[in-house]
Design a protein around this motif. Structure first.
Motif: not given
Length: 429
Positions: A118-128, A149-151, A170-176, A244-248
């Motif tokens: 929870a601490a990790l996800t809270e620290a990065h929530r806005r960025e993600i 992403t967090f699930l 986290l960016y990898r998971i969010a991008t996928n 989509a992949r170019q955008r990412a």
């Protein structure tokens, strides 16, 4: 002042610091112990700082509780009595491959428990959330994708063994998650079509992105709020035209400042493929930016633009058609996603507005009031209408404005009012 968006991102991460839960708890204790009753200004400053820390701690605790509940209901993981290590009561959770840094070394560290996660996800929530928003152009979809992403991250936590690469992981998971979403929806920007009996003006029909939505400045990470060009609506709309992949690749590399190796890792491809995607994405993006913009460089709103916004709201509230006309650029455009209405040129837009601002017209909409707002680093106005025969102003439209070099309104993007609460705006006055 920063030389690039990537430098802003690095400075933001340095200011943000770590998301260690024990450090936060200790910080709350220090801030509480440092409170002094007098003078009032010192007490207020101390309580304000303490309140922000407690609010963050409360969010982490809530996320930890929700994660613990999900681990039982969705992944079948429960805790042993006395707070021991989690025990799987069904099959092992889905995992992703371990995170590696650009040098290829696996990051070592302890596994997550609910509070640490929870601490990790809270620290990065806005960025993600900002990343998902750039990828989709939709505030609602970004909110859903953050949860997705967090699930996914929770289910794949065994594949992550340390904190050094948490952001890239986290960016990898969010991008996928975003790429999977794009494949499911298969969205494609279109162009607006002429509507029968309506004068749309002399300009070419603009691109129509029905899912485009604004994002409140208050919900952007500090780095994105400073680098407003990375979330400006004109850039968000242009991004939606890219595959989509170019955008990412462009978002991760150019807007977030990830290295080529980190970008390749997030996209599960090679550095050469990332560079190839960027070579195609950059010129394609420029084709969809306004002629006056060759990149995503933008400046913060000026005092003159804020004055124009105030006059814009006042003119509508006074039903002052002439004052409204004087605020618009000659080539102003208006779009209303997801609705099909669009106008190019001041004459066409004024012809559309005139009946709704004329109390003698049978098409008179009603009396207006406005509240200022900020969306995507731009000035905006929440409009409320009191229809004839009523005494309540109800939320009608959120106008996000773009200005020309002479501080006239060059573009109005009008959105439906269901997002007013996200901007701190009431639904009625």
């Amino acid at each position: 002042m920063y030389c690039s968006a990537a430098c802003r991102q690095r400075a933001y991460r340095g200011r943000q610091g770590g998301g260690d839960l024990e450090e936060l708890i200790e910080s709350v204790g220090r801030q509480a112990g440092a409170l002094v009753p007098r003078p009032a200004s010192a007490l207020y400053a101390g309580v304000t700082e303490l309140s922000a820390s407690v609010a963050r701690l409360r969010r982490i605790a809530r996320l930890a509780q929700e994660t613990a509940e999900r681990s039982v209901t969705e992944t079948g993981v429960t805790e042993t009595p006395g707070g021991g290590s989690p025990v799987s009561v069904t099959e092992s959770p889905v995992t992703e491959s371990p995170v590696t840094e650009s040098g290829g070394t696996t990051v070592a560290g302890p596994p997550f428990d609910e509070s640490a996660f929870a601490a990790l996800t809270e620290a990065h929530r806005r960025e993600i959330r900002a990343h998902c928003y750039r990828m989709t152009g939709s505030y609602d979809d970004a909110e859903d994708l953050v949860q997705e992403t967090f699930l996914r991250a929770w289910r794949a936590r065994d594949g992550y063994e340390g904190r050094a690469g948490a952001r890239t992981w986290l960016y990898r998971i969010a991008t996928n998650a975003c790429l999977d979403f794009q494949r499911r929806t298969a969205r494609r920007p279109q162009h607006y079509e002429p509507l029968p009996g309506m004068d749309h003006g002399p300009g070419e029909p603009p691109g129509r992105i029905t899912w485009l939505q604004p994002c409140p400045d208050d919900e952007l990470p500090d780095s994105a709020a400073e680098a407003r060009e990375t979330v400006e609506l004109v850039l968000l709309a242009a991004l939606q035209h890219l595959p989509a992949r170019q955008r990412a690749a462009l978002v991760l590399r150019d807007l977030l400042g990830l290295t080529a190796a980190e970008t390749a890792q997030a996209l599960e491809t090679s550095v050469a493929s990332v560079n190839s995607a960027l070579q195609r994405a950059r010129p394609a993006l420029r084709e969809h930016l306004p002629a006056s913009r060759t990149d995503w460089t933008a400046t913060p709103p000026t005092d003159a633009q804020r004055a124009t916004l105030q006059r814009y709201m006042t003119a509508a509230e006074r039903l002052d058609f002439d004052a409204m006309a004087g605020l618009l650029a000659e080539d102003v455009t208006l779009t209303m996603p997801p609705n099909p209405f669009w106008f190019t040129g001041r004459a066409a837009l004024l012809a559309f507005l005139r009946p709704s601002l004329d109390p003698a017209s049978p098409l008179f909409l009603g009396h207006w009031r406005h509240l200022p707002a900020r969306a995507n680093g731009q000035l905006a106005a929440g409009g409320y209408v009191r229809r004839p025969g009523t005494n309540v102003y109800r939320a009608q439209v959120l106008d996000v404005l773009r200005f020309d070099a002479e501080d006239r309104v060059a573009e109005i993007t009008s959105f439906e009012p269901h997002l007013f609460p996200a901007f701190g705006l009431p639904l009625r006055l």
